[in-house]
Write a protein that holds these residues in place. Structure first.
Motif, PDB file in Angstrom:
ATOM      1  N   PHE A  69       0.863  -1.181   0.000  1.00  0.00           N
ATOM      2  CA  PHE A  69       0.000   0.000   0.000  1.00  0.00           C
ATOM      3  C   PHE A  69       0.895   1.226   0.000  1.00  0.00           C
ATOM      4  O   PHE A  69       1.813   1.311   0.814  1.00  0.00           O
ATOM      5  CB  PHE A  69      -0.872   0.035   1.267  1.00  0.00           C
ATOM      6  CG  PHE A  69      -1.877  -1.085   1.378  1.00  0.00           C
ATOM      7  CD1 PHE A  69      -1.483  -2.357   1.783  1.00  0.00           C
ATOM      8  CD2 PHE A  69      -3.214  -0.861   1.094  1.00  0.00           C
ATOM      9  CE1 PHE A  69      -2.408  -3.382   1.888  1.00  0.00           C
ATOM     10  CE2 PHE A  69      -4.150  -1.883   1.202  1.00  0.00           C
ATOM     11  CZ  PHE A  69      -3.743  -3.157   1.596  1.00  0.00           C
ATOM     12  N   VAL A  70       0.639   2.157  -0.896  1.00  0.00           N
ATOM     13  CA  VAL A  70       1.374   3.424  -0.892  1.00  0.00           C
ATOM     14  C   VAL A  70       0.693   4.339   0.127  1.00  0.00           C
ATOM     15  O   VAL A  70      -0.504   4.627   0.025  1.00  0.00           O
ATOM     16  CB  VAL A  70       1.389   4.078  -2.289  1.00  0.00           C
ATOM     17  CG1 VAL A  70       2.076   5.442  -2.230  1.00  0.00           C
ATOM     18  CG2 VAL A  70       2.103   3.162  -3.291  1.00  0.00           C
ATOM     19  N   GLN A  71       1.482   4.752   1.120  1.00  0.00           N
ATOM     20  CA  GLN A  71       0.916   5.616   2.165  1.00  0.00           C
ATOM     21  C   GLN A  71       0.965   7.073   1.737  1.00  0.00           C
ATOM     22  O   GLN A  71       1.996   7.591   1.330  1.00  0.00           O
ATOM     23  CB  GLN A  71       1.684   5.452   3.482  1.00  0.00           C
ATOM     24  CG  GLN A  71       1.046   6.282   4.602  1.00  0.00           C
ATOM     25  CD  GLN A  71       1.770   6.174   5.939  1.00  0.00           C
ATOM     26  OE1 GLN A  71       2.701   5.380   6.096  1.00  0.00           O
ATOM     27  NE2 GLN A  71       1.341   6.965   6.904  1.00  0.00           N
ATOM     28  N   VAL A  72      -0.188   7.728   1.857  1.00  0.00           N
ATOM     29  CA  VAL A  72      -0.325   9.131   1.471  1.00  0.00           C
ATOM     30  C   VAL A  72      -0.426   9.988   2.725  1.00  0.00           C
ATOM     31  O   VAL A  72      -1.180   9.667   3.647  1.00  0.00           O
ATOM     32  CB  VAL A  72      -1.632   9.344   0.662  1.00  0.00           C
ATOM     33  CG1 VAL A  72      -1.662  10.756   0.098  1.00  0.00           C
ATOM     34  CG2 VAL A  72      -1.755   8.336  -0.430  1.00  0.00           C
ATOM     35  N   ASN A  73       0.304  11.081   2.751  1.00  0.00           N
ATOM     36  CA  ASN A  73       0.215  12.035   3.851  1.00  0.00           C
ATOM     37  C   ASN A  73      -0.946  12.987   3.568  1.00  0.00           C
ATOM     38  O   ASN A  73      -0.938  13.696   2.558  1.00  0.00           O
ATOM     39  CB  ASN A  73       1.535  12.796   3.946  1.00  0.00           C
ATOM     40  CG  ASN A  73       1.605  13.695   5.163  1.00  0.00           C
ATOM     41  OD1 ASN A  73       0.600  13.919   5.840  1.00  0.00           O
ATOM     42  ND2 ASN A  73       2.782  14.208   5.440  1.00  0.00           N
ATOM     43  N   LEU A  74      -1.945  12.997   4.448  1.00  0.00           N
ATOM     44  CA  LEU A  74      -3.113  13.863   4.243  1.00  0.00           C
ATOM     45  C   LEU A  74      -2.964  15.199   4.960  1.00  0.00           C
ATOM     46  O   LEU A  74      -3.906  15.992   5.008  1.00  0.00           O
ATOM     47  CB  LEU A  74      -4.391  13.145   4.706  1.00  0.00           C
ATOM     48  CG  LEU A  74      -4.767  11.874   3.931  1.00  0.00           C
ATOM     49  CD1 LEU A  74      -6.001  11.201   4.553  1.00  0.00           C
ATOM     50  CD2 LEU A  74      -5.034  12.181   2.460  1.00  0.00           C
ATOM     51  N   THR A  75      -1.789  15.441   5.544  1.00  0.00           N
ATOM     52  CA  THR A  75      -1.543  16.723   6.221  1.00  0.00           C
ATOM     53  C   THR A  75      -0.440  17.478   5.490  1.00  0.00           C
ATOM     54  O   THR A  75       0.165  16.959   4.556  1.00  0.00           O
ATOM     55  CB  THR A  75      -1.089  16.510   7.679  1.00  0.00           C
ATOM     56  OG1 THR A  75       0.275  16.048   7.691  1.00  0.00           O
ATOM     57  CG2 THR A  75      -1.967  15.486   8.396  1.00  0.00           C
ATOM     58  N   ASP A  76      -0.152  18.703   5.960  1.00  0.00           N
ATOM     59  CA  ASP A  76       0.948  19.475   5.373  1.00  0.00           C
ATOM     60  C   ASP A  76       2.252  19.222   6.121  1.00  0.00           C
ATOM     61  O   ASP A  76       3.274  19.808   5.793  1.00  0.00           O
ATOM     62  CB  ASP A  76       0.637  20.978   5.438  1.00  0.00           C
ATOM     63  CG  ASP A  76      -0.554  21.343   4.576  1.00  0.00           C
ATOM     64  OD1 ASP A  76      -0.758  20.655   3.545  1.00  0.00           O
ATOM     65  OD2 ASP A  76      -1.290  22.276   4.931  1.00  0.00           O
ATOM     66  N   ASP A  77       2.217  18.370   7.142  1.00  0.00           N
ATOM     67  CA  ASP A  77       3.392  18.133   7.975  1.00  0.00           C
ATOM     68  C   ASP A  77       4.157  16.909   7.459  1.00  0.00           C
ATOM     69  O   ASP A  77       3.690  15.786   7.590  1.00  0.00           O
ATOM     70  CB  ASP A  77       2.920  17.912   9.424  1.00  0.00           C
ATOM     71  CG  ASP A  77       4.052  17.502  10.349  1.00  0.00           C
ATOM     72  OD1 ASP A  77       5.220  17.450   9.902  1.00  0.00           O
ATOM     73  OD2 ASP A  77       3.750  17.238  11.535  1.00  0.00           O
ATOM     74  N   PRO A  78       5.331  17.147   6.857  1.00  0.00           N
ATOM     75  CA  PRO A  78       6.076  16.014   6.273  1.00  0.00           C
ATOM     76  C   PRO A  78       6.496  14.990   7.321  1.00  0.00           C
ATOM     77  O   PRO A  78       6.773  13.836   6.985  1.00  0.00           O
ATOM     78  CB  PRO A  78       7.316  16.669   5.646  1.00  0.00           C
ATOM     79  CG  PRO A  78       7.167  18.143   5.800  1.00  0.00           C
ATOM     80  CD  PRO A  78       6.070  18.410   6.783  1.00  0.00           C
ATOM     81  N   GLY A  79       6.510  15.376   8.605  1.00  0.00           N
ATOM     82  CA  GLY A  79       6.912  14.453   9.671  1.00  0.00           C
ATOM     83  C   GLY A  79       5.875  13.391   9.992  1.00  0.00           C
ATOM     84  O   GLY A  79       6.148  12.449  10.731  1.00  0.00           O
ATOM     85  N   ARG A  80       4.670  13.523   9.442  1.00  0.00           N
ATOM     86  CA  ARG A  80       3.599  12.587   9.802  1.00  0.00           C
ATOM     87  C   ARG A  80       3.745  11.210   9.149  1.00  0.00           C
ATOM     88  O   ARG A  80       3.037  10.280   9.472  1.00  0.00           O
ATOM     89  CB  ARG A  80       2.233  13.127   9.390  1.00  0.00           C
ATOM     90  CG  ARG A  80       1.792  14.343  10.121  1.00  0.00           C
ATOM     91  CD  ARG A  80       1.406  14.039  11.558  1.00  0.00           C
ATOM     92  NE  ARG A  80       1.113  15.297  12.217  1.00  0.00           N
ATOM     93  CZ  ARG A  80      -0.085  15.883  12.213  1.00  0.00           C
ATOM     94  NH1 ARG A  80      -1.107  15.292  11.647  1.00  0.00           N
ATOM     95  NH2 ARG A  80      -0.258  17.041  12.788  1.00  0.00           N
TER      96      ARG A  80
END
Ligand SMILES: *Cc1c(COP(=O)(O)O)cnc(C)c1O
Length: 234
Positions: free
Chosen positions: A128-139
């Motif tokens: 599964f490719v994980q997508v960051n749904l926030t603007d915080d690259p650390g998430r």
């Protein structure tokens, strides 16, 4: 095994309550519960809890730390369990994780795909490719703009089988789960044009699995609603 039953009193009831919550949410969304699989997240809990879950019929368990997952998978190798890796994975640990993981939900960069491409696996690992749904690259998770490139890289390997996208919803005060999952659904639909077989969507945790089911999630990762409060990480 009476020890585990004593230690984890209420586990069966909590599992049943979540299963019926999933069935209700599927009913409300007009979806077949058979299309939604439950992964019980067991991070920070001892192997004995995983074994108690297995006695209750659970086969899919989720872990987010490589060393902990590796140790539990080795200790419980005799059980019929599928280990889902759901946490940030260091490139240098990727080949080791491939030894026990049936699925990796946290593919977030091409270098990680390249490392997994050289792993020795009996059969391809669900990816599964994980997508960051926030603007915080650390998430954790890839920038949505990078999904396609990472997915293409996965498709080019023999060791991974691209299943779809994964995401963790932002905190409720940042964005409502419904809105975040609607964006995720949009990214998933775009991915389908590139890879029609990538129909899975790994989303939904204790507090937002109903919204995830409404948005089309096929793989729920639920921990505390079933296991109870997590011990502090060691
Ligand atoms: C811990 C964790 C979960 C489960 O969280 P709960 O709120 O306990 O259900 C799901 N997904 C990921 C990536 C996690 O790290």
């Amino acid at each position: 095994m009476t020890d585990t039953a004593l230690d984890y009193q209420g586990l069966g009831e909590r599992l049943a309550a979540v299963q019926s919550g999933i069935a209700d949410a599927c009913g409300a969304a007009g979806r077949d519960p058979a299309d939604v699989s439950l992964i019980v997240v067991t991070k920070f809990h001892p192997a004995a809890l995983v074994s108690a879950l297995a006695e209750l019929g659970v086969q899919d368990v989720g872990e987010n730390r490589h060393q902990e997952a590796q140790a539990k998978a080795a200790e419980l190798a005799a059980l019929d369990l599928r280990w889902h890796f759901i946490g940030q994975l260091q490139t240098k640990k990727a080949r080791q994780a491939a030894q026990y993981a049936a699925a990796i939900h946290s593919i977030d960069r091409e270098r990680l795909v390249d490392a997994l491409a050289t792993a020795e696996v009996a059969q391809p690992i669900d990816a599964f490719v994980q997508v960051n749904l926030t603007d915080d690259p650390g998430r954790g998770g890839a920038d949505p703009a990078d999904i396609e490139r990472i997915a293409e890289r996965v498709l080019a390997t023999d060791t991974l089988r691209l299943r779809g996208l994964m995401a963790v919803a932002p905190l409720p005060e940042e964005e409502a789960a419904e809105a975040a999952f609607a964006r995720l659904r949009g990214y998933a639909d775009e991915l389908l044009r590139l890879a029609p077989e990538a129909t899975a969507l790994s989303a939904g945790m204790t507090h937002d699995y109903r919204e995830a089911i409404a948005a089309g999630a096929t793989h729920l990762r639920i921990g505390s609603a079933i296991t109870g409060k997590r011990p502090d990480p060691r």
